[in-house]
Design an enzyme around this catalytic site. Sequence first.
Site, PDB file in Angstrom:
ATOM      1  N   ASN A  24       0.867  -1.183   0.000  1.00  0.00           N
ATOM      2  CA  ASN A  24       0.000   0.000   0.000  1.00  0.00           C
ATOM      3  C   ASN A  24       0.900   1.228   0.000  1.00  0.00           C
ATOM      4  OD1 ASN A  24      -1.802   2.049   0.449  1.00  0.00           O
ATOM      5  ND2 ASN A  24      -2.391   1.390   2.516  1.00  0.00           N
ATOM      6  N   TRP A  25       0.963   1.900  -1.137  1.00  0.00           N
ATOM      7  CA  TRP A  25       1.890   3.034  -1.246  1.00  0.00           C
ATOM      8  C   TRP A  25       1.356   4.287  -0.571  1.00  0.00           C
ATOM      9  CZ3 TRP A  25       3.748   2.853  -7.082  1.00  0.00           C
ATOM     10  CH2 TRP A  25       4.489   1.680  -7.287  1.00  0.00           C
ATOM     11  N   LYS A  26       0.111   4.297  -0.206  1.00  0.00           N
ATOM     12  CA  LYS A  26      -0.498   5.492   0.397  1.00  0.00           C
ATOM     13  C   LYS A  26      -0.251   6.702  -0.535  1.00  0.00           C
ATOM     14  CE  LYS A  26      -0.059   3.179   4.789  1.00  0.00           C
ATOM     15  NZ  LYS A  26       0.092   3.248   6.241  1.00  0.00           N
ATOM     16  N   HIS A 110      -9.391   1.327   5.306  1.00  0.00           N
ATOM     17  CA  HIS A 110      -8.079   1.500   5.947  1.00  0.00           C
ATOM     18  C   HIS A 110      -8.221   2.428   7.157  1.00  0.00           C
ATOM     19  CE1 HIS A 110      -3.919   2.570   6.626  1.00  0.00           C
ATOM     20  NE2 HIS A 110      -3.606   1.479   5.943  1.00  0.00           N
ATOM     21  N   GLU A 112      -6.519   4.784   8.152  1.00  0.00           N
ATOM     22  CA  GLU A 112      -6.318   6.208   7.841  1.00  0.00           C
ATOM     23  C   GLU A 112      -7.585   6.816   7.252  1.00  0.00           C
ATOM     24  OE1 GLU A 112      -2.692   5.610   5.630  1.00  0.00           O
ATOM     25  OE2 GLU A 112      -1.741   4.989   7.502  1.00  0.00           O
ATOM     26  N   GLU A 182      -5.125  -4.785  10.625  1.00  0.00           N
ATOM     27  CA  GLU A 182      -4.074  -3.790  10.804  1.00  0.00           C
ATOM     28  C   GLU A 182      -4.307  -3.064  12.128  1.00  0.00           C
ATOM     29  OE1 GLU A 182      -2.292  -2.714   6.658  1.00  0.00           O
ATOM     30  OE2 GLU A 182      -3.805  -1.255   7.204  1.00  0.00           O
ATOM     31  N   GLY A 188       2.926   2.216  10.798  1.00  0.00           N
ATOM     32  CA  GLY A 188       3.903   3.297  10.638  1.00  0.00           C
ATOM     33  C   GLY A 188       4.645   3.648  11.914  1.00  0.00           C
ATOM     34  N   SER A 228       3.781  -2.178  10.263  1.00  0.00           N
ATOM     35  CA  SER A 228       5.231  -2.265  10.434  1.00  0.00           C
ATOM     36  C   SER A 228       5.817  -3.616  10.018  1.00  0.00           C
ATOM     37  CB  SER A 228       5.618  -1.919  11.884  1.00  0.00           C
ATOM     38  OG  SER A 228       5.254  -0.574  12.172  1.00  0.00           O
ATOM     39  N   GLY A 249       3.003  -1.040   4.227  1.00  0.00           N
ATOM     40  CA  GLY A 249       3.097   0.363   3.854  1.00  0.00           C
ATOM     41  C   GLY A 249       4.546   0.727   3.562  1.00  0.00           C
ATOM     42  N   GLY A 250       5.217   1.286   4.569  1.00  0.00           N
ATOM     43  CA  GLY A 250       6.568   1.844   4.408  1.00  0.00           C
ATOM     44  C   GLY A 250       7.542   0.928   3.676  1.00  0.00           C
TER      45      GLY A 250
END
Length: 270
Positions: A24-26, A110, A112, A182, A188, A228, A249-250
């Site tokens: 997930n590149w956000k 998600h 976010e 999640e 993150g 993470s 993500g990251g």
Amino acid sequence: MEIRMKAAVHLEDGKMVRPVIAGNWKMNKTVAEAVDFVSRLVKALTPRPEPEVIIAPPFTAIQAVAELLQGSPVRLAAQNLHEAEKGAYTGEISGAMIREAGCTHVIIGHSERRTLFGEQDERIHRKLVAALAAGLKPIFCIGETLQEREEGRMKNVIERQIKEGLNNLTADDIRRTLVAYEPVWAIGTGRTATPVQAEEVHRFIREWIAGRYGNEAAAEMAILYGGSVTPKNIAELMSQPDINGALVGGASLDVGSFVQLVAYQSIEGV
Ligand code: 13P
């Protein structure tokens, strides 16, 4: 009720849950950066990887990336959609638009979106319905906050999110749905859920699905962990019986690290 199974174990009827590694590149990467990443990914992923590989670029890069991915096993996801088919919704994107641009999947709910954009269970349910109607596979995200966990409300929150999110979806809809657990406190933050903590919730989710949709639907459901995940911890997480994949993500933003995640089965010690 025996529904436990290893990731990628063959079931009695010969089906299996194929591991899924999703990035997930956000809100990261311009079109040029996305094209550069994907060109390198496609080269690095031959021969065909064992896990199903999904990337979720921002909307602006989807079409360019889809063109590069023609003939590749890598699948594309959008990060959100609007629940209406079309109309006066300035700034929004429909399921049909996402599908036409080349996506097979869409991330829905998600944390976010829930916390920063006020999406609640009922809206998330409508988005799931819209995604399925457009022929997309939803990656349905759920997860508790640290406060909810510390107050002992984790399972209530997870149950409410699944129950209200899935609501009256049919068994056929469920077959096309992936769930991503999640925990909000792990996203993150560098603070991953331990494999035991994640497995406990994954098992709870699978048992809930079994109770509502039957053992077969539960055994076939891909339940991904997110929060993470890195090349260092993925193998141990994936070794848990009810963890079928990772939503990253990251660590999905760097092509080298993403390729390592996809190749988690070859990481030492597994
Ligand atoms: P991180 O891997 O950066 O913690 O993000 C997880 C996530 O939110 C994936 O959807």
